[in-house]
Design a protein around this motif. Structure first.
Motif, PDB file in Angstrom:
ATOM      1  N   GLU A 199      57.659  25.546  40.464  1.00  0.00           N
ATOM      2  CA  GLU A 199      56.970  24.399  39.591  1.00  0.00           C
ATOM      3  C   GLU A 199      57.502  23.732  38.396  1.00  0.00           C
ATOM      4  O   GLU A 199      57.950  24.902  37.676  1.00  0.00           O
ATOM      5  N   VAL A 200      57.445  22.773  37.898  1.00  0.00           N
ATOM      6  CA  VAL A 200      57.392  22.736  36.461  1.00  0.00           C
ATOM      7  C   VAL A 200      55.931  22.329  35.694  1.00  0.00           C
ATOM      8  O   VAL A 200      55.237  20.914  36.369  1.00  0.00           O
ATOM      9  N   PRO A 201      56.027  23.208  34.747  1.00  0.00           N
ATOM     10  CA  PRO A 201      55.747  24.251  34.686  1.00  0.00           C
ATOM     11  C   PRO A 201      55.919  25.539  35.098  1.00  0.00           C
ATOM     12  O   PRO A 201      55.375  24.861  36.458  1.00  0.00           O
ATOM     13  N   PRO A 202      56.690  26.506  35.432  1.00  0.00           N
ATOM     14  CA  PRO A 202      56.482  27.548  36.261  1.00  0.00           C
ATOM     15  C   PRO A 202      54.919  28.359  35.967  1.00  0.00           C
ATOM     16  O   PRO A 202      54.769  28.566  35.164  1.00  0.00           O
ATOM     17  N   ARG A 203      54.738  28.733  37.354  1.00  0.00           N
ATOM     18  CA  ARG A 203      53.254  28.872  37.388  1.00  0.00           C
ATOM     19  C   ARG A 203      53.670  30.772  38.526  1.00  0.00           C
ATOM     20  O   ARG A 203      54.609  30.667  38.882  1.00  0.00           O
ATOM     21  N   VAL A 204      53.017  31.737  36.747  1.00  0.00           N
ATOM     22  CA  VAL A 204      53.418  33.339  37.291  1.00  0.00           C
ATOM     23  C   VAL A 204      51.906  34.051  37.793  1.00  0.00           C
ATOM     24  O   VAL A 204      51.008  33.143  37.245  1.00  0.00           O
ATOM     25  N   GLU A 205      51.991  34.091  38.796  1.00  0.00           N
ATOM     26  CA  GLU A 205      50.642  34.762  39.573  1.00  0.00           C
ATOM     27  C   GLU A 205      50.747  36.056  39.734  1.00  0.00           C
ATOM     28  O   GLU A 205      52.090  36.520  40.047  1.00  0.00           O
ATOM     29  N   TYR A 206      49.763  36.792  39.519  1.00  0.00           N
ATOM     30  CA  TYR A 206      49.655  38.578  39.338  1.00  0.00           C
ATOM     31  C   TYR A 206      49.055  38.876  40.011  1.00  0.00           C
ATOM     32  O   TYR A 206      47.577  38.380  40.381  1.00  0.00           O
ATOM     33  N   SER A 207      49.466  40.054  41.404  1.00  0.00           N
ATOM     34  CA  SER A 207      47.872  40.814  41.944  1.00  0.00           C
ATOM     35  C   SER A 207      48.397  42.209  42.162  1.00  0.00           C
ATOM     36  O   SER A 207      49.609  42.721  41.619  1.00  0.00           O
ATOM     37  N   LEU A 208      47.697  43.203  42.649  1.00  0.00           N
ATOM     38  CA  LEU A 208      47.694  44.191  42.945  1.00  0.00           C
ATOM     39  C   LEU A 208      48.721  44.491  43.886  1.00  0.00           C
ATOM     40  O   LEU A 208      48.851  44.042  45.107  1.00  0.00           O
ATOM     41  N   SER A 209      49.470  45.573  44.172  1.00  0.00           N
ATOM     42  CA  SER A 209      50.849  45.927  45.323  1.00  0.00           C
ATOM     43  C   SER A 209      49.848  47.240  45.545  1.00  0.00           C
ATOM     44  O   SER A 209      49.022  47.613  45.108  1.00  0.00           O
ATOM     45  N   SER A 210      49.934  47.413  46.737  1.00  0.00           N
ATOM     46  CA  SER A 210      49.199  48.066  47.815  1.00  0.00           C
ATOM     47  C   SER A 210      48.920  49.648  46.447  1.00  0.00           C
ATOM     48  O   SER A 210      47.895  50.441  46.974  1.00  0.00           O
ATOM     49  N   LYS A 211      50.559  50.091  45.967  1.00  0.00           N
ATOM     50  CA  LYS A 211      50.246  51.598  44.941  1.00  0.00           C
ATOM     51  C   LYS A 211      49.193  51.042  43.636  1.00  0.00           C
ATOM     52  O   LYS A 211      48.675  51.916  44.088  1.00  0.00           O
ATOM     53  N   GLY A 212      49.131  49.538  43.676  1.00  0.00           N
ATOM     54  CA  GLY A 212      47.826  50.166  42.372  1.00  0.00           C
ATOM     55  C   GLY A 212      46.793  49.751  43.468  1.00  0.00           C
ATOM     56  O   GLY A 212      45.663  50.388  42.565  1.00  0.00           O
ATOM     57  N   GLU A 213      46.367  48.717  44.578  1.00  0.00           N
ATOM     58  CA  GLU A 213      45.154  49.025  44.897  1.00  0.00           C
ATOM     59  C   GLU A 213      44.779  50.750  44.750  1.00  0.00           C
ATOM     60  O   GLU A 213      44.079  51.008  45.154  1.00  0.00           O
ATOM     61  N   GLU A 214      46.090  51.314  45.452  1.00  0.00           N
ATOM     62  CA  GLU A 214      45.595  52.696  45.308  1.00  0.00           C
ATOM     63  C   GLU A 214      44.809  53.607  43.674  1.00  0.00           C
ATOM     64  O   GLU A 214      44.325  54.306  44.453  1.00  0.00           O
ATOM     65  N   LEU A 215      45.000  52.765  43.141  1.00  0.00           N
ATOM     66  CA  LEU A 215      44.845  53.049  41.886  1.00  0.00           C
ATOM     67  C   LEU A 215      42.999  52.641  41.381  1.00  0.00           C
ATOM     68  O   LEU A 215      42.434  53.592  40.574  1.00  0.00           O
ATOM     69  N   ILE A 216      42.774  51.719  41.830  1.00  0.00           N
ATOM     70  CA  ILE A 216      41.541  50.984  42.150  1.00  0.00           C
ATOM     71  C   ILE A 216      40.511  51.609  42.399  1.00  0.00           C
ATOM     72  O   ILE A 216      39.143  52.566  40.986  1.00  0.00           O
ATOM     73  N   PRO A 217      40.438  52.784  43.849  1.00  0.00           N
ATOM     74  CA  PRO A 217      38.808  53.530  43.411  1.00  0.00           C
ATOM     75  C   PRO A 217      38.638  54.407  41.695  1.00  0.00           C
ATOM     76  O   PRO A 217      37.589  54.538  41.124  1.00  0.00           O
ATOM     77  N   ILE A 218      40.520  54.730  41.338  1.00  0.00           N
ATOM     78  CA  ILE A 218      40.478  55.912  39.934  1.00  0.00           C
ATOM     79  C   ILE A 218      39.773  54.384  38.821  1.00  0.00           C
ATOM     80  O   ILE A 218      38.691  55.465  37.974  1.00  0.00           O
ATOM     81  N   ILE A 219      39.834  53.874  39.193  1.00  0.00           N
ATOM     82  CA  ILE A 219      39.374  52.082  37.373  1.00  0.00           C
ATOM     83  C   ILE A 219      37.944  52.344  38.055  1.00  0.00           C
ATOM     84  O   ILE A 219      36.952  52.267  36.608  1.00  0.00           O
TER      85      ILE A 219
END
Length: 119
Positions: free
Chosen positions: A84-104
């Motif tokens: 898009e203009v301007p570019p839209r960037v979104e961040y999400s958890l990867s499956s590896k990141g989801e593994e850290l959520i219980p620790i957090i």
């Protein structure tokens, strides 16, 4: 005990100190003042850069960009760019990141239980 070097862990440490290596590896990929909070904030849904920056308040643009890049390089988050203009960037958890959520989540509970009480 082997040490962490500039380029990561030496092979001797990985083989002989496996338990310590696991802790040190996790600490290494999460080192940085804001990474825990970024992961916590995006755990429930995709977030745009501006949302993350607003949530963190005092973080500079350079620091946030660096932390996001390091999390992406470590494979903990995904970065999606929309054409898009301007570019839209979104961040999400990867499956590896989801593994850290219980620790957090445990860190959150520990902080609630033992952190300073605000009246």
């Amino acid at each position: 005990m082997s040490r962490i070097c500039k380029n990561g862990f030496d092979e001797k440490c990985i083989k002989e100190q496996r338990e310590v290596y696991g802790i040190a590896y996790t600490q290494n990929i999460l080192s940085g003042r804001w990474k825990y909070l970024i992961l916590w904030f995006i755990k429930s849904k995709e977030r745009r850069y501006s949302e993350i920056k607003a949530f963190l308040g005092g973080i500079s643009q350079g620091s946030l960009t660096k932390q996001l890049r390091e999390l992406e390089t470590a494979g903990l988050i995904n970065r999606k760019i929309y054409p898009e203009v301007p570019p839209r960037v979104e961040y999400s958890l990867s499956s590896k990141g989801e593994e850290l959520i219980p620790i957090i989540d445990l860190m959150e509970e520990f902080g609630k239980k033992f952190g300073e009480q605000v009246d």
